[in-house]
Design a protein around this motif. Sequence first.
Motif, PDB file in Angstrom:
ATOM      1  N   TRP A   9      33.726  33.527  36.029  1.00  0.00           N
ATOM      2  CA  TRP A   9      33.680  34.898  35.504  1.00  0.00           C
ATOM      3  C   TRP A   9      33.633  35.897  36.653  1.00  0.00           C
ATOM      4  N   LYS A  10      32.858  35.595  37.694  1.00  0.00           N
ATOM      5  CA  LYS A  10      32.824  36.492  38.850  1.00  0.00           C
ATOM      6  C   LYS A  10      34.171  36.525  39.554  1.00  0.00           C
ATOM      7  N   LEU A  11      34.796  35.358  39.708  1.00  0.00           N
ATOM      8  CA  LEU A  11      36.123  35.309  40.332  1.00  0.00           C
ATOM      9  C   LEU A  11      37.124  36.152  39.551  1.00  0.00           C
ATOM     10  N   LYS A  12      37.015  36.111  38.238  1.00  0.00           N
ATOM     11  CA  LYS A  12      37.936  36.886  37.406  1.00  0.00           C
ATOM     12  C   LYS A  12      37.835  38.370  37.737  1.00  0.00           C
ATOM     13  N   TYR A  13      36.613  38.877  37.856  1.00  0.00           N
ATOM     14  CA  TYR A  13      36.439  40.300  38.141  1.00  0.00           C
ATOM     15  C   TYR A  13      36.776  40.639  39.595  1.00  0.00           C
ATOM     16  N   ILE A  14      36.518  39.716  40.496  1.00  0.00           N
ATOM     17  CA  ILE A  14      36.899  39.925  41.902  1.00  0.00           C
ATOM     18  C   ILE A  14      38.417  40.012  42.021  1.00  0.00           C
ATOM     19  N   VAL A  15      39.099  39.102  41.353  1.00  0.00           N
ATOM     20  CA  VAL A  15      40.562  39.072  41.392  1.00  0.00           C
ATOM     21  C   VAL A  15      41.141  40.335  40.763  1.00  0.00           C
ATOM     22  N   LYS A  16      40.533  40.792  39.676  1.00  0.00           N
ATOM     23  CA  LYS A  16      40.978  42.049  39.071  1.00  0.00           C
ATOM     24  C   LYS A  16      40.786  43.208  40.036  1.00  0.00           C
ATOM     25  N   GLY A  17      39.699  43.154  40.825  1.00  0.00           N
ATOM     26  CA  GLY A  17      39.462  44.181  41.836  1.00  0.00           C
ATOM     27  C   GLY A  17      40.537  44.189  42.911  1.00  0.00           C
ATOM     28  N   ILE A  18      40.966  42.987  43.309  1.00  0.00           N
ATOM     29  CA  ILE A  18      42.052  42.885  44.302  1.00  0.00           C
ATOM     30  C   ILE A  18      43.345  43.459  43.731  1.00  0.00           C
ATOM     31  N   LEU A  19      43.632  43.134  42.475  1.00  0.00           N
ATOM     32  CA  LEU A  19      44.847  43.653  41.843  1.00  0.00           C
ATOM     33  C   LEU A  19      44.795  45.173  41.741  1.00  0.00           C
ATOM     34  N   PHE A  20      43.633  45.717  41.404  1.00  0.00           N
ATOM     35  CA  PHE A  20      43.463  47.171  41.348  1.00  0.00           C
ATOM     36  C   PHE A  20      43.728  47.791  42.716  1.00  0.00           C
ATOM     37  N   ALA A  21      43.187  47.162  43.764  1.00  0.00           N
ATOM     38  CA  ALA A  21      43.362  47.692  45.120  1.00  0.00           C
ATOM     39  C   ALA A  21      44.829  47.698  45.524  1.00  0.00           C
ATOM     40  N   ILE A  22      45.567  46.661  45.118  1.00  0.00           N
ATOM     41  CA  ILE A  22      47.001  46.601  45.432  1.00  0.00           C
ATOM     42  C   ILE A  22      47.740  47.723  44.715  1.00  0.00           C
ATOM     43  N   LYS A  23      47.481  47.865  43.433  1.00  0.00           N
ATOM     44  CA  LYS A  23      48.199  48.866  42.626  1.00  0.00           C
ATOM     45  C   LYS A  23      47.907  50.284  43.109  1.00  0.00           C
ATOM     46  N   ASN A  24      46.692  50.507  43.606  1.00  0.00           N
ATOM     47  CA  ASN A  24      46.287  51.847  44.008  1.00  0.00           C
ATOM     48  C   ASN A  24      46.324  52.058  45.523  1.00  0.00           C
TER      49      ASN A  24
END
Length: 344
Positions: free
Chosen positions: A76-91
Motif C-alpha cells: 500500500w505504501k509502495l502504491k502511494y509512493i509510485v503515484k507520487g513519482i508519476l505525479f512528479a513526472i507529469k508536473n
Amino acid sequence: MNQYTATEALEILIQEYLEKRQILDQTTDYDNLMKVIRENFKNEKNNLGDPTLIKLAEDLFQITDNSFFIFEIIHWKLKYIVKGILFAIKNENAITLAGNIRILIEHVATLNLIIQEVTKFSKNIEGQQSERKIFESTEKIKNFINKVYYGTSDKSQSETSIKNFHINESLKLLQNKVTNIIELYDFLCEYVHPNYGSNILVSSGNLSTGKLNPPESYNREILDKLRRIASYGMIFIREISIEQSSIPIKLHELVKLCFIKGQKINKIFLNRYSNPIGDGKSKETAFYFPNAKSAFEAIKFTYDYFNQEGYEHISKSIHSMDENFIYDIHETNSGVIWVKTPKL
C-alpha cells in the motif's frame, strides 16, 4: 526498454504496477479478508489436545497472519509512493521526483529484508527436532515482524517503544541482489538533501547567476538517471513480488502440519523423503508423492527426487488441473516428466 526514453519506460512500468495493484487491492478491510481463515484456525486449534502443539500452532498462525499484513502494508505504501513519482513526472517536479525515488528504494530494500528474514525462519526450522530451538525461532521471527511494524527512530523513542531497523541494514542485504545499490542510494541522497545536488534541480548550477527553475533540458542527464533508478526499483518490485506472494501460503502450510493426526513437535519439521508412484511419462501415470503432508512438501519432494536421479530441470508449465490436483509438465535433460501435486 531501449526503444523508450527514460521517462516513457518508467511510466510504462508504473502503469503496469498500478494496474496489477488495482486488482489486488479490492479488499481494504484486512480483518474481513482474514475472517474465514481465522475462524477455521480457531476451530481446528480447539481440536488439538497437546498444549505444546497448540502453542506452536498459535505462533505459526500469528507469524503467517502478521507476515501477510506486513506485506500488504508495504505494498500500500509502495502504491502511494509510485503515484507520487508519476505525479512528479507529469508536473515536471524534480524535487518531488528525487524524494519519492529515494523513498521507493528504501521500501524496496525493506521488502527484501522482510522476505529474506521470513525465508530464513522457514529454513531454520526445517528438520528441527528440538522443542527449545523451534520456539526460539518462532519467537525471533515474531519479534522481527513487530520491529518492522512498530519500530521508531531513536529520537522519537519512549521507554516502551521499539527501535527500528536502520536503512543501511536493509541496503547492505540488498547488495546481494543489486551490487551497486549503495552507490545508487548515495546518488539519490545528494538530490534529496538541501545541498548542491538538490539546488541544481531548481537552478542552473552557479551561485547568484543563471536561471531559477530552469527547464528540464538543463538537468536532463541527472533527471534521466533518477528515472532509470526508479525503473530499476519498479522492475525489482515486479520480480520480488513473485517470491513474496508464495510466502504466506508456505507459512500457512506449516500451520496445517500441526493438525495432522498423531503429530509430535519433535517430528513436525523432520526432513522427509519419498519416492513417487507412477512413471512420469504421461498425465495418467504422472509422478505423485502420496506421503507428502502438503502441496508444498509434494513440490519439494519433486525437486529432491529430480536431484537424486540426476535430472537437470529446465522449465515447468501447468498443463491442466482438476478438482484435487495440478498436472505439471517438467522439461529436463532427459525429456518431459509429468508430475501431479495437490492443489494449494
